[in-house]
Scaffold this motif. Structure first.
Motif, PDB file in Angstrom:
ATOM      1  N   ARG A  23       0.845  -1.191   0.000  1.00 44.75           N
ATOM      2  CA  ARG A  23       0.000   0.000   0.000  1.00 44.75           C
ATOM      3  C   ARG A  23       0.881   1.242   0.000  1.00 44.75           C
ATOM      4  O   ARG A  23       2.048   1.180   0.381  1.00 44.75           O
ATOM      5  CB  ARG A  23      -0.873   0.064   1.269  1.00 44.75           C
ATOM      6  CG  ARG A  23      -1.948  -0.970   1.337  1.00 44.75           C
ATOM      7  CD  ARG A  23      -1.541  -2.238   2.021  1.00 44.75           C
ATOM      8  NE  ARG A  23      -1.251  -2.093   3.454  1.00 44.75           N
ATOM      9  CZ  ARG A  23      -0.628  -3.012   4.161  1.00 44.75           C
ATOM     10  NH1 ARG A  23      -0.197  -4.120   3.600  1.00 44.75           N
ATOM     11  NH2 ARG A  23      -0.406  -2.847   5.437  1.00 44.75           N
ATOM     12  N   GLU A  24       0.310   2.361  -0.393  1.00 44.05           N
ATOM     13  CA  GLU A  24       1.007   3.641  -0.329  1.00 44.05           C
ATOM     14  C   GLU A  24       0.154   4.631   0.443  1.00 44.05           C
ATOM     15  O   GLU A  24      -1.061   4.669   0.289  1.00 44.05           O
ATOM     16  CB  GLU A  24       1.274   4.212  -1.720  1.00 44.05           C
ATOM     17  CG  GLU A  24       2.345   3.492  -2.475  1.00 44.05           C
ATOM     18  CD  GLU A  24       2.697   4.176  -3.789  1.00 44.05           C
ATOM     19  OE1 GLU A  24       2.172   5.285  -4.073  1.00 44.05           O
ATOM     20  OE2 GLU A  24       3.500   3.601  -4.535  1.00 44.05           O
ATOM     21  N   MET A  25       0.821   5.421   1.289  1.00 39.04           N
ATOM     22  CA  MET A  25       0.152   6.484   2.027  1.00 39.04           C
ATOM     23  C   MET A  25       0.985   7.749   1.921  1.00 39.04           C
ATOM     24  O   MET A  25       2.216   7.681   1.910  1.00 39.04           O
ATOM     25  CB  MET A  25      -0.032   6.088   3.488  1.00 39.04           C
ATOM     26  CG  MET A  25      -1.063   5.004   3.693  1.00 39.04           C
ATOM     27  SD  MET A  25      -1.293   4.602   5.424  1.00 39.04           S
ATOM     28  CE  MET A  25       0.145   3.595   5.723  1.00 39.04           C
ATOM     29  N   PRO A  26       0.349   8.906   1.855  1.00 38.65           N
ATOM     30  CA  PRO A  26       1.101  10.152   1.701  1.00 38.65           C
ATOM     31  C   PRO A  26       1.743  10.636   2.998  1.00 38.65           C
ATOM     32  O   PRO A  26       1.181  10.493   4.076  1.00 38.65           O
ATOM     33  CB  PRO A  26       0.061  11.157   1.216  1.00 38.65           C
ATOM     34  CG  PRO A  26      -1.253  10.585   1.596  1.00 38.65           C
ATOM     35  CD  PRO A  26      -1.088   9.101   1.710  1.00 38.65           C
ATOM     36  N   VAL A  27       2.924  11.226   2.859  1.00 31.40           N
ATOM     37  CA  VAL A  27       3.559  11.999   3.924  1.00 31.40           C
ATOM     38  C   VAL A  27       3.136  13.433   3.663  1.00 31.40           C
ATOM     39  O   VAL A  27       3.385  13.972   2.582  1.00 31.40           O
ATOM     40  CB  VAL A  27       5.099  11.863   3.888  1.00 31.40           C
ATOM     41  CG1 VAL A  27       5.753  12.826   4.863  1.00 31.40           C
ATOM     42  CG2 VAL A  27       5.513  10.426   4.176  1.00 31.40           C
TER      43      VAL A  27
END
Length: 196
Positions: free
Chosen positions: A155-159
């Motif tokens: 998965r990818e999540m924003p910083v």
């Protein structure tokens, strides 16, 4: 006739005074705002922007004597709660370590919360700060806010920001679950952050 004209004069005077004082009171004072030119980064102590990659292991401990994630809102009582945990909210103070073993070097803590935000599958809204406690970035933090569909392999999540060495940070985290069971989870976070 005299009564009507004095009544109209009073209204006119009231209307005139209202308009006059309304325009006098509404004045914009923007002395608290200044524009900083991007080229003048010295004002903020900024140097050249760089890309930093780090890998940490996030340990979510739900049971035992010292849980690092505690439930603050129970899942919805609907029939789908057993599969998606929709409505569940947990507050976290999870260790961030150098390796998947919880006894490996502690780099910091993931502090914040996650909430089951899907009715169909296990998908969390993650809102947390990675607060670094040691090493080059000790005392600095990054903020991650995003959707985490736990069933997907990667998965990818924003910083979305940071503090200290990570002021003006932006980037993303690639997330992969290594271990998950009813009392604990170990998740690998590869984080790529642009910062000054």
């Amino acid at each position: 006739m005299a009564g009507i004209s004095s009544f109209s004069a009073a209204h006119f005077l009231f209307l005139f005074l209202f308009v006059f004082f309304s325009s006098a009171v509404v004045s914009e004072d923007d002395s608290f705002v200044t524009t900083v030119e991007v080229e003048d980064k010295r004002v903020l102590g900024l140097k050249n922007e760089k890309l930093t990659h780090f890998r940490v292991y996030w340990h979510d401990v739900l049971g035992g004597k010292n849980p690092t994630a505690v439930q603050i809102v129970a899942p919805a009582p609907a029939s789908n709660a057993s599969t998606s945990s929709f409505g569940l909210v947990r507050m976290i103070d999870n260790p961030l370590t150098a390796g998947p073993d919880p006894r490996s070097k502690l780099w910091g803590k993931a502090q914040g919360l996650y909430a089951a935000a899907s009715q169909e599958n296990l998908s969390f809204l993650m809102a947390m700060n990675f607060a670094f406690m040691s090493g080059k970035y000790g005392g600095s933090s990054i903020t991650i806010l995003g959707r985490n569909p736990v069933g997907e392999k990667v998965r990818e999540m924003p910083v979305i920001g940071g503090s200290g060495a990570f002021r003006f940070a932006r980037g993303y985290a690639r997330v992969r679950t290594l271990v998950i069971n009813p009392v604990a989870a170990v998740v690998e976070y590869n984080v790529y952050v642009l910062h000054y």
